[in-house]
Design a protein around this motif. Structure first.
Motif, PDB file in Angstrom:
ATOM      1  N   PRO A 105      75.606 -11.561  49.518  1.00  0.00           N
ATOM      2  CA  PRO A 105      75.521 -10.676  48.351  1.00  0.00           C
ATOM      3  C   PRO A 105      76.588  -9.593  48.294  1.00  0.00           C
ATOM      4  O   PRO A 105      76.867  -9.048  47.225  1.00  0.00           O
ATOM      5  CB  PRO A 105      74.121 -10.042  48.506  1.00  0.00           C
ATOM      6  CG  PRO A 105      73.340 -11.039  49.284  1.00  0.00           C
ATOM      7  CD  PRO A 105      74.328 -11.644  50.241  1.00  0.00           C
ATOM      8  N   ILE A 106      77.208  -9.286  49.442  1.00  0.00           N
ATOM      9  CA  ILE A 106      78.248  -8.260  49.445  1.00  0.00           C
ATOM     10  C   ILE A 106      79.503  -8.748  48.716  1.00  0.00           C
ATOM     11  O   ILE A 106      80.178  -7.970  48.035  1.00  0.00           O
ATOM     12  CB  ILE A 106      78.589  -7.840  50.890  1.00  0.00           C
ATOM     13  CG1 ILE A 106      77.362  -7.202  51.555  1.00  0.00           C
ATOM     14  CG2 ILE A 106      79.771  -6.885  50.927  1.00  0.00           C
ATOM     15  CD1 ILE A 106      77.584  -6.800  52.991  1.00  0.00           C
ATOM     16  N   VAL A 107      79.808 -10.034  48.852  1.00  0.00           N
ATOM     17  CA  VAL A 107      81.054 -10.564  48.279  1.00  0.00           C
ATOM     18  C   VAL A 107      80.837 -11.215  46.921  1.00  0.00           C
ATOM     19  O   VAL A 107      81.801 -11.464  46.203  1.00  0.00           O
ATOM     20  CB  VAL A 107      81.699 -11.574  49.254  1.00  0.00           C
ATOM     21  CG1 VAL A 107      82.075 -10.901  50.554  1.00  0.00           C
ATOM     22  CG2 VAL A 107      80.759 -12.746  49.533  1.00  0.00           C
ATOM     23  N   ILE A 108      79.588 -11.511  46.563  1.00  0.00           N
ATOM     24  CA  ILE A 108      79.332 -12.101  45.252  1.00  0.00           C
ATOM     25  C   ILE A 108      79.554 -11.041  44.173  1.00  0.00           C
ATOM     26  O   ILE A 108      79.098  -9.906  44.311  1.00  0.00           O
ATOM     27  CB  ILE A 108      77.883 -12.623  45.165  1.00  0.00           C
ATOM     28  CG1 ILE A 108      77.710 -13.834  46.077  1.00  0.00           C
ATOM     29  CG2 ILE A 108      77.516 -13.007  43.735  1.00  0.00           C
ATOM     30  CD1 ILE A 108      76.306 -14.384  46.088  1.00  0.00           C
ATOM     31  N   PRO A 109      80.261 -11.360  43.094  1.00  0.00           N
ATOM     32  CA  PRO A 109      80.441 -10.382  42.007  1.00  0.00           C
ATOM     33  C   PRO A 109      79.104  -9.891  41.483  1.00  0.00           C
ATOM     34  O   PRO A 109      78.156 -10.666  41.330  1.00  0.00           O
ATOM     35  CB  PRO A 109      81.214 -11.183  40.946  1.00  0.00           C
ATOM     36  CG  PRO A 109      81.902 -12.263  41.702  1.00  0.00           C
ATOM     37  CD  PRO A 109      80.986 -12.606  42.840  1.00  0.00           C
ATOM     38  N   GLU A 110      79.027  -8.598  41.200  1.00  0.00           N
ATOM     39  CA  GLU A 110      77.766  -8.008  40.772  1.00  0.00           C
ATOM     40  C   GLU A 110      77.254  -8.611  39.472  1.00  0.00           C
ATOM     41  O   GLU A 110      76.043  -8.746  39.277  1.00  0.00           O
ATOM     42  CB  GLU A 110      77.921  -6.495  40.620  1.00  0.00           C
ATOM     43  CG  GLU A 110      78.046  -5.755  41.933  1.00  0.00           C
ATOM     44  CD  GLU A 110      77.972  -4.261  41.741  1.00  0.00           C
ATOM     45  OE1 GLU A 110      78.043  -3.799  40.582  1.00  0.00           O
ATOM     46  OE2 GLU A 110      77.831  -3.548  42.753  1.00  0.00           O
ATOM     47  N   ILE A 111      78.171  -8.970  38.583  1.00  0.00           N
ATOM     48  CA  ILE A 111      77.730  -9.535  37.311  1.00  0.00           C
ATOM     49  C   ILE A 111      77.052 -10.894  37.532  1.00  0.00           C
ATOM     50  O   ILE A 111      76.092 -11.245  36.837  1.00  0.00           O
ATOM     51  CB  ILE A 111      78.918  -9.657  36.336  1.00  0.00           C
ATOM     52  CG1 ILE A 111      78.409  -9.984  34.936  1.00  0.00           C
ATOM     53  CG2 ILE A 111      79.920 -10.701  36.807  1.00  0.00           C
ATOM     54  CD1 ILE A 111      79.490  -9.870  33.879  1.00  0.00           C
ATOM     55  N   MET A 112      77.528 -11.650  38.537  1.00  0.00           N
ATOM     56  CA  MET A 112      76.888 -12.933  38.853  1.00  0.00           C
ATOM     57  C   MET A 112      75.502 -12.701  39.451  1.00  0.00           C
ATOM     58  O   MET A 112      74.540 -13.391  39.099  1.00  0.00           O
ATOM     59  CB  MET A 112      77.770 -13.700  39.848  1.00  0.00           C
ATOM     60  CG  MET A 112      79.150 -13.969  39.332  1.00  0.00           C
ATOM     61  SD  MET A 112      79.383 -15.503  38.488  1.00  0.00           S
ATOM     62  CE  MET A 112      78.738 -16.728  39.528  1.00  0.00           C
ATOM     63  N   MET A 113      75.392 -11.716  40.340  1.00  0.00           N
ATOM     64  CA  MET A 113      74.098 -11.440  40.944  1.00  0.00           C
ATOM     65  C   MET A 113      73.112 -10.913  39.902  1.00  0.00           C
ATOM     66  O   MET A 113      71.933 -11.290  39.904  1.00  0.00           O
ATOM     67  CB  MET A 113      74.251 -10.433  42.083  1.00  0.00           C
ATOM     68  CG  MET A 113      72.932 -10.069  42.755  1.00  0.00           C
ATOM     69  SD  MET A 113      73.149  -9.016  44.199  1.00  0.00           S
ATOM     70  CE  MET A 113      73.857 -10.215  45.317  1.00  0.00           C
ATOM     71  N   GLY A 114      73.588 -10.041  39.032  1.00  0.00           N
ATOM     72  CA  GLY A 114      72.716  -9.522  37.989  1.00  0.00           C
ATOM     73  C   GLY A 114      72.204 -10.628  37.083  1.00  0.00           C
ATOM     74  O   GLY A 114      71.013 -10.665  36.745  1.00  0.00           O
ATOM     75  N   LEU A 115      73.083 -11.537  36.706  1.00  0.00           N
ATOM     76  CA  LEU A 115      72.673 -12.658  35.856  1.00  0.00           C
ATOM     77  C   LEU A 115      71.702 -13.584  36.589  1.00  0.00           C
ATOM     78  O   LEU A 115      70.716 -14.052  36.017  1.00  0.00           O
ATOM     79  CB  LEU A 115      73.907 -13.438  35.399  1.00  0.00           C
ATOM     80  CG  LEU A 115      73.665 -14.613  34.442  1.00  0.00           C
ATOM     81  CD1 LEU A 115      72.980 -14.129  33.173  1.00  0.00           C
ATOM     82  CD2 LEU A 115      74.986 -15.308  34.119  1.00  0.00           C
ATOM     83  N   ALA A 116      71.978 -13.831  37.883  1.00  0.00           N
ATOM     84  CA  ALA A 116      71.102 -14.699  38.663  1.00  0.00           C
ATOM     85  C   ALA A 116      69.703 -14.094  38.795  1.00  0.00           C
ATOM     86  O   ALA A 116      68.687 -14.797  38.677  1.00  0.00           O
ATOM     87  CB  ALA A 116      71.698 -14.942  40.044  1.00  0.00           C
ATOM     88  N   LEU A 117      69.640 -12.797  39.035  1.00  0.00           N
ATOM     89  CA  LEU A 117      68.340 -12.136  39.152  1.00  0.00           C
ATOM     90  C   LEU A 117      67.597 -12.140  37.813  1.00  0.00           C
ATOM     91  O   LEU A 117      66.374 -12.304  37.771  1.00  0.00           O
ATOM     92  CB  LEU A 117      68.528 -10.704  39.650  1.00  0.00           C
ATOM     93  CG  LEU A 117      68.966 -10.564  41.110  1.00  0.00           C
ATOM     94  CD1 LEU A 117      69.345  -9.122  41.426  1.00  0.00           C
ATOM     95  CD2 LEU A 117      67.856 -11.028  42.050  1.00  0.00           C
ATOM     96  N   LEU A 118      68.348 -11.960  36.725  1.00  0.00           N
ATOM     97  CA  LEU A 118      67.719 -12.007  35.406  1.00  0.00           C
ATOM     98  C   LEU A 118      67.105 -13.382  35.140  1.00  0.00           C
ATOM     99  O   LEU A 118      65.972 -13.482  34.642  1.00  0.00           O
ATOM    100  CB  LEU A 118      68.747 -11.669  34.328  1.00  0.00           C
ATOM    101  CG  LEU A 118      68.264 -11.779  32.871  1.00  0.00           C
ATOM    102  CD1 LEU A 118      67.105 -10.826  32.610  1.00  0.00           C
ATOM    103  CD2 LEU A 118      69.419 -11.506  31.913  1.00  0.00           C
ATOM    104  N   VAL A 119      67.834 -14.434  35.489  1.00  0.00           N
ATOM    105  CA  VAL A 119      67.309 -15.793  35.309  1.00  0.00           C
ATOM    106  C   VAL A 119      66.072 -16.005  36.185  1.00  0.00           C
ATOM    107  O   VAL A 119      65.069 -16.594  35.743  1.00  0.00           O
ATOM    108  CB  VAL A 119      68.395 -16.835  35.641  1.00  0.00           C
ATOM    109  CG1 VAL A 119      67.804 -18.245  35.644  1.00  0.00           C
ATOM    110  CG2 VAL A 119      69.537 -16.734  34.639  1.00  0.00           C
ATOM    111  N   LEU A 120      66.129 -15.514  37.424  1.00  0.00           N
ATOM    112  CA  LEU A 120      64.982 -15.655  38.323  1.00  0.00           C
ATOM    113  C   LEU A 120      63.745 -14.960  37.768  1.00  0.00           C
ATOM    114  O   LEU A 120      62.652 -15.554  37.727  1.00  0.00           O
ATOM    115  CB  LEU A 120      65.337 -15.077  39.694  1.00  0.00           C
ATOM    116  CG  LEU A 120      64.184 -15.001  40.702  1.00  0.00           C
ATOM    117  CD1 LEU A 120      63.671 -16.398  41.042  1.00  0.00           C
ATOM    118  CD2 LEU A 120      64.632 -14.265  41.958  1.00  0.00           C
TER     119      LEU A 120
END
Length: 263
Positions: A105-120
């Motif tokens: 999660p440190i290297v994953i772009p924040e926008i990708m993580m935010g979108l992934a969490l939203l989908v989850l």
């Protein structure tokens, strides 16, 4: 030749520092401007800061940020410390694999993580709000806690724990009376770093926040869309000062942690 190179590198370094921090300095300066127009300096005033405390929306956003930051930081610190202690006892092969997964999660772009969490959250039909914000902040804060704790555990070695067990201490007694006191400065530093990240986060919070869970960064973004006003400058300045202080305190604890044990 060496002197010339040193002067060039020194000048380049200063230019980079000016480039990075001059906009922040200008923002902080104009937060004290008596005029609502940022391009014109009309005198020194504190009124924009005083007006923030009379603004219910600002206080609500501040309360949300503090609540979410404290709860998520406590959870991230507890989970990160427990995970770091567990990984310490893995074999080297599995330790490297697990560390790679947790640090991802440190290297994953924040926008990708935010979108992934939203989908989850959408897939499990979870209503967006403070709960989803707390879970999201724990997700991206815990790896930073683990980095600090893992570094401390690596420096500590196994000698003290093995000595305590040779003297009859139980595993729980060793953890409570030897390991945790030695890594406590690192735990505190991890908590402060986690709280700083939670307080400043915008991108991930933008995806997982609900209508009644607006944080300070989200509120500032909403103000900026209507134009940069002195209130925005004042609020941003307070956030910057708070962040810098927390980072300084966390660094002091980290340095104290690195000097705790001498063999």
């Amino acid at each position: 030749m060496k002197t010339w190179r040193r002067n060039v590198l020194s000048g380049y370094s200063w230019l980079m520092l000016v480039f990075l921090y001059l906009p922040i300095a200008i923002l902080m300066l104009y937060s004290f401007n008596d005029s609502r127009i940022n391009a014109v300096w009309s005198g020194f005033t504190w009124k924009w800061y005083l007006s923030l405390f009379d603004n219910r929306q600002v206080m609500a956003a501040l309360a949300n940020s503090m609540t979410i930051g404290i709860i998520s930081s406590v959870l991230a610190t507890v989970l990160g410390t427990a995970a770091a202690l567990a990984i310490k006892h893995y074999s080297l092969r599995w330790r490297t694999f697990v560390n790679g997964l947790i640090y991802l999660p440190i290297v994953i772009p924040e926008i990708m993580m935010g979108l992934a969490l939203l989908v989850l959250f959408s897939q499990v039909h979870m209503e967006l709000g403070k709960g989803t914000l707390i879970m999201a902040h724990v997700t991206f804060s815990m790896p930073y806690v683990m980095v600090i704790i893992n570094a401390r555990l690596a420096d500590m070695g196994k000698e003290l724990e093995e000595a305590a067990q040779d003297l009859g201490a139980t595993p729980w007694g060793t953890l409570r009376h030897v390991t945790l006191p030695l890594i406590m400065p690192g735990i505190v530093a991890g908590f402060l770093m986690s709280f700083t990240l939670s307080l400043d986060d915008f991108i991930i919070s933008f995806f997982v926040a609900g209508p009644n869970s607006t944080t300070l960064p989200l509120y500032i973004y909403g103000l900026v869309k209507r134009g940069v006003s002195p209130e925005v400058n004042a609020l941003s300045t307070m956030l910057i000062v708070c962040t810098v202080l927390l980072v300084i305190i966390a660094e002091l604890f980290r340095r104290k942690d690195s000097k705790t044990i001498t063999y």
